[in-house]
Structures are given as C-alpha cells and as structure tokens.
Design an enzyme around this catalytic site. Structure first.
Site, PDB file in Angstrom:
ATOM      1  N   THR A  76       0.827  -1.211   0.000  1.00 14.61           N
ATOM      2  CA  THR A  76       0.000   0.000   0.000  1.00 14.61           C
ATOM      3  C   THR A  76       0.859   1.257   0.000  1.00 14.61           C
ATOM      4  O   THR A  76       0.604   2.197  -0.756  1.00 14.61           O
ATOM      5  CB  THR A  76      -0.964  -0.003   1.203  1.00 14.61           C
ATOM      6  OG1 THR A  76      -1.886  -1.095   1.051  1.00 14.61           O
ATOM      7  CG2 THR A  76      -1.754   1.302   1.269  1.00 14.61           C
ATOM      8  N   ASN A 155      -5.888  -9.811  -7.152  1.00 15.23           N
ATOM      9  CA  ASN A 155      -5.864 -10.362  -5.796  1.00 15.23           C
ATOM     10  C   ASN A 155      -7.134 -11.102  -5.413  1.00 15.23           C
ATOM     11  O   ASN A 155      -7.142 -11.850  -4.433  1.00 15.23           O
ATOM     12  CB  ASN A 155      -5.595  -9.242  -4.785  1.00 15.23           C
ATOM     13  CG  ASN A 155      -6.580  -8.108  -4.908  1.00 15.23           C
ATOM     14  OD1 ASN A 155      -6.643  -7.442  -5.948  1.00 15.23           O
ATOM     15  ND2 ASN A 155      -7.349  -7.852  -3.865  1.00 15.23           N
ATOM     16  N   GLN A 183       0.505 -10.392  -5.658  1.00 15.31           N
ATOM     17  CA  GLN A 183       0.024 -11.770  -5.703  1.00 15.31           C
ATOM     18  C   GLN A 183       0.784 -12.632  -6.716  1.00 15.31           C
ATOM     19  O   GLN A 183       0.433 -13.810  -6.903  1.00 15.31           O
ATOM     20  CB  GLN A 183      -1.475 -11.786  -6.024  1.00 15.31           C
ATOM     21  CG  GLN A 183      -2.348 -11.200  -4.937  1.00 15.31           C
ATOM     22  CD  GLN A 183      -2.361 -12.019  -3.653  1.00 15.31           C
ATOM     23  OE1 GLN A 183      -1.898 -13.161  -3.620  1.00 15.31           O
ATOM     24  NE2 GLN A 183      -2.876 -11.431  -2.578  1.00 15.31           N
ATOM     25  N   GLY A 204       5.951  -8.545   2.051  1.00 11.15           N
ATOM     26  CA  GLY A 204       6.568  -9.730   2.637  1.00 11.15           C
ATOM     27  C   GLY A 204       5.579 -10.750   3.155  1.00 11.15           C
ATOM     28  O   GLY A 204       5.816 -11.957   3.064  1.00 11.15           O
ATOM     29  N   HIS A 205       4.468 -10.290   3.700  1.00  9.18           N
ATOM     30  CA  HIS A 205       3.564 -11.228   4.381  1.00  9.18           C
ATOM     31  C   HIS A 205       2.755 -12.090   3.430  1.00  9.18           C
ATOM     32  O   HIS A 205       2.049 -13.006   3.869  1.00  9.18           O
ATOM     33  CB  HIS A 205       2.642 -10.472   5.345  1.00  9.18           C
ATOM     34  CG  HIS A 205       1.569  -9.667   4.685  1.00  9.18           C
ATOM     35  ND1 HIS A 205       0.260 -10.079   4.643  1.00  9.18           N
ATOM     36  CD2 HIS A 205       1.605  -8.476   4.047  1.00  9.18           C
ATOM     37  CE1 HIS A 205      -0.467  -9.175   4.021  1.00  9.18           C
ATOM     38  NE2 HIS A 205       0.326  -8.189   3.645  1.00  9.18           N
ATOM     39  N   THR A 241      14.266   5.357  10.512  1.00  9.69           N
ATOM     40  CA  THR A 241      15.181   4.309  10.957  1.00  9.69           C
ATOM     41  C   THR A 241      14.827   2.976  10.299  1.00  9.69           C
ATOM     42  O   THR A 241      13.661   2.576  10.263  1.00  9.69           O
ATOM     43  CB  THR A 241      15.116   4.155  12.489  1.00  9.69           C
ATOM     44  OG1 THR A 241      15.433   5.407  13.089  1.00  9.69           O
ATOM     45  CG2 THR A 241      16.100   3.102  12.974  1.00  9.69           C
ATOM     46  N   CYS A 326      -8.584  -6.526   2.314  1.00  6.55           N
ATOM     47  CA  CYS A 326      -8.509  -5.088   2.554  1.00  6.55           C
ATOM     48  C   CYS A 326      -9.881  -4.430   2.464  1.00  6.55           C
ATOM     49  O   CYS A 326     -10.046  -3.276   2.840  1.00  6.55           O
ATOM     50  CB  CYS A 326      -7.553  -4.441   1.551  1.00  6.55           C
ATOM     51  SG  CYS A 326      -5.867  -5.040   1.669  1.00  6.55           S
TER      52      CYS A 326
END
Length: 380
Positions: A76, A155, A183, A204-205, A241, A326
C-alpha cells in the site's frame, strides 16, 4: 491446520504464516544485532550489512539490480509512493494515468484522490474473464499519458494479466509502467527485464515473510518525490530508521520463495485438484474466470446455493474470504465482480479460496465438511 481454533486456513492471498527459517533469521536482529543501520559504529555496520544482503536477495526474485530496491512498509505504501511520487516529480510531462477497474483498492483510491487534484485517469474495462483488452489499452494512450498502472495478478480472482504485452506497449509509447506484483511474487516467475516493468511492488507477508515490510522496485533513472521526508535512508527515497529485523525476514522469505517455487507450485496444484474434486461432488460450482490463465494459489468460485457472508460468519473456524481482505469490512459486492459482470444481479455467492505451501488436504476436507453442513442447514 488448527491455529488457535481455526481448523481450516484457506486465506493465504490475505496473509500467510511466517516461515520458521524466516522467523529464526530475524531474531538476532531484535536481540543481538540491534544497532541502527545508519550509525557508523560496529553495531550499525552489522545491521547495514544485513540490510544490503536482503536487498540482494529481494532483487534476485525479480531479476533487478539491488540498488533499485527500496524497502517500504508494504504494497500500500509502495503504491502510494510510486504513483504520487512519480506524478509530482514529473508534473511537467503530462497528467494522464491509465489503470484498470479491477485494480486493488490501494491503486483505485490513490487514483480517485489524484482526480481531485486535476489528474485525468482512464479506468480500463475487463472482459468476463477479468482480462483487459490490449487494444483498448493501446488506444487509451495519448500525448499526456505518463503512467500505466496495472497489476500482475488480480488479488481476488487470480487472473494473470498479459504483463509482457503491457510492458511492450508502455515502452513503445515511452510511458512509465508500474506493476503491483503482490500476488505474483513467489507464485509465478517474475522478471522485470523480460516484462519491461519500470516500477514494481510487493509485500513480505504474502510470501511467508513478516508483516509491515514491502518493496518498491524502480529503475534508477526514474525520479520520485518522497512521501516521507527526514533523513537520507534509502538514498533519500524513504526516511526513517531502518526496520532491520523485518528487512532481514523479507530477504530470507524471497530467497526461500525463489528456491522452492517449482516445488510449492506442484504441491498447490495437487491440492487444487483435490479441492475441485471435492467441490464438484458436493455442489454446483462455477469457476471465475471460466477460462484463461490464473495463478495456482487463488481459486475464485461461485456457488449458487451459497450466501457467502452468512457462511463466513457462521463457520469462523474456516478461514477464507468473499474477496479482498482489505475490503472485508465493507459488505458490498466486489468491484472486481462488478467490472467483470456489469449486468449481473450481484448475488452474494462468491468465495475466494487461497492456498500456500502450508495448506493441507485436511484444510480442504474440513472446509468441504463445513460447506456440507451449511447446505444441509439452509438448502435441505
């Protein structure tokens, strides 16, 4: 697969279980190598080296230069940065964007916002199988077009768009091409050079990595105005960071996904055959789309006797969805289905079943048992 009461997890397109190796690889960067990667001391240098190694691992899964990888919080953010950042940095080159009616809400909402700022957006139609018409794309390009935004894989339906052809048109017309590959990565081969992709994102997830970390790839000659200003991290592209543990986890997840792509695909295809064998012996099922290429891990189906929201609410020990996670809080018919079937009555009888390497036959069988209970209860 029983996880805290969930006996059947079939929602991997929404998110995936973290790989144990990925998790173990991350742990030292929470507990031992916790230095700020922007610092010059040894603690910082250790973190910086780990981040650069992850950048290389990520680049390999899309065949890019590692210098062109930018770490973000997920797709996103990458979508917002790619679209808004590109248009602001290239405001003098044109104000027209081309996208598709079935894009992820992150793209559509960003484009809707940009229309309020004076940008022109063309939303391409799709056919009944969810695919764009290449000639419609070609005809939509005009002198003010600066950006084409089309996802690799839908998706909700798993439809694979003709990315190589899209990239060729963009290159021919000298228009930048941004592709949401969330996807696709780890599910099918992706090669930014072969596909003429100028910018690409993923999270990543979705590939058994950690949540809260993602990627924006952009060719080195593309200018973007940053969304986040502050320090000089990511060559000034994204200040803040570095989240070293998550970056390390993402890199490891990419390495494993690339290594095991063929093995995972074979397993998922076997499970998918079992799923449809069971479904077809249970009730009448319509696959969406009815023809064409889809990724192995997503199956989008229509069951005429089913009220999907009732089923999902009643059988909470089965994890699946009626569309994009989502958008799951909004109880309305998917915008993807509306685009594919503009004359439909939009009944709530669609399910998205999505698998990954941790899916099992037991997951599928428990879902079928629950579906049978539902059908016997409501359609006896």
């Amino acid at each position: 697969m029983k996880i805290n009461g969930i006996k059947s997890y079939l929602d991997s397109a929404s998110t995936t279980k973290i790989d144990k190796t990925v998790f173990k690889t991350m742990l030292p960067y929470f507990e031992e190598y916790y230095g700020n990667a922007s610092s010059k001391h040894d603690f910082g240098e250790k973190s910086k080296q780990a981040i650069e190694n992850s950048r290389l691992q990520v680049s390999r899964i899309i065949n890019s230069n590692k210098e062109d990888i930018i770490f973000t919080s997920g797709s996103t953010e990458s979508i917002n940065y790619a679209i808004k950042g590109f248009l602001e940095a290239n405001y003098d080159k044109g104000n027209h964007i081309i996208t598709v009616k079935t894009e992820h809400k992150a793209v559509l909402s960003t484009c809707n916002y940009l229309e309020t700022k004076g940008y022109e957006v063309t939303y391409l139609n799709v056919d009944k199988n969810g695919r764009i018409l290449i000639e419609e794309l070609r005809k939509s390009v005009k002198i003010t077009t600066v950006l084409i935004v089309i996802m690799y894989v839908n998706n909700e339906t798993g439809v694979i768009h003709p990315i190589k052809e899209i990239g060729a048109i963009a290159k021919e017309k000298n228009v930048t091409f941004f592709c949401d590959a969330t996807q696709a990565i780890g599910k099918i081969p992706v090669n930014i050079e072969n596909d003429n992709i100028d910018m690409l994102c993923f999270s990543g997830h979705k590939i058994n990595g950690p949540k809260g970390i993602g990627v924006l790839y952009k060719k080195h000659n593309i200018e973007l105005t940053p969304l986040i200003h502050g320090g000089s991290q990511e060559n000034g592209n994204r200040s803040g960071t570095y989240n070293t543990p998550l970056i390390v986890g993402l890199g490891q997840a990419c390495e494993i996904a690339l290594r095991d792509l063929d093995k995972n695909t074979k397993k998922i295809e076997t499970l998918k055959r079992h799923l449809f064998k069971k479904l077809n012996s249970t009730t009448s099922v319509i696959r969406i789309p009815t023809e064409g290429s889809v990724v192995p891990h997503i199956s989008y189906i229509k069951i005429p006797e089913l009220e999907s929201n009732i089923f999902i609410d009643k059988y909470k020990d089965v994890a699946l969805s009626s569309g994009s996670a989502c958008n799951s809080e909004v109880m309305e018919v998917s915008h993807v289905i509306k685009a594919m079937f503009p004359n439909d009555t939009y009944e709530s009888n669609y399910l998205r079943i999505s698998l990954d390497k941790y899916s099992t036959i037991d997951d599928i069988d428990f879902f079928i048992e629950s579906l049978n209970k539902y059908l016997n209860l409501y359609h006896a």
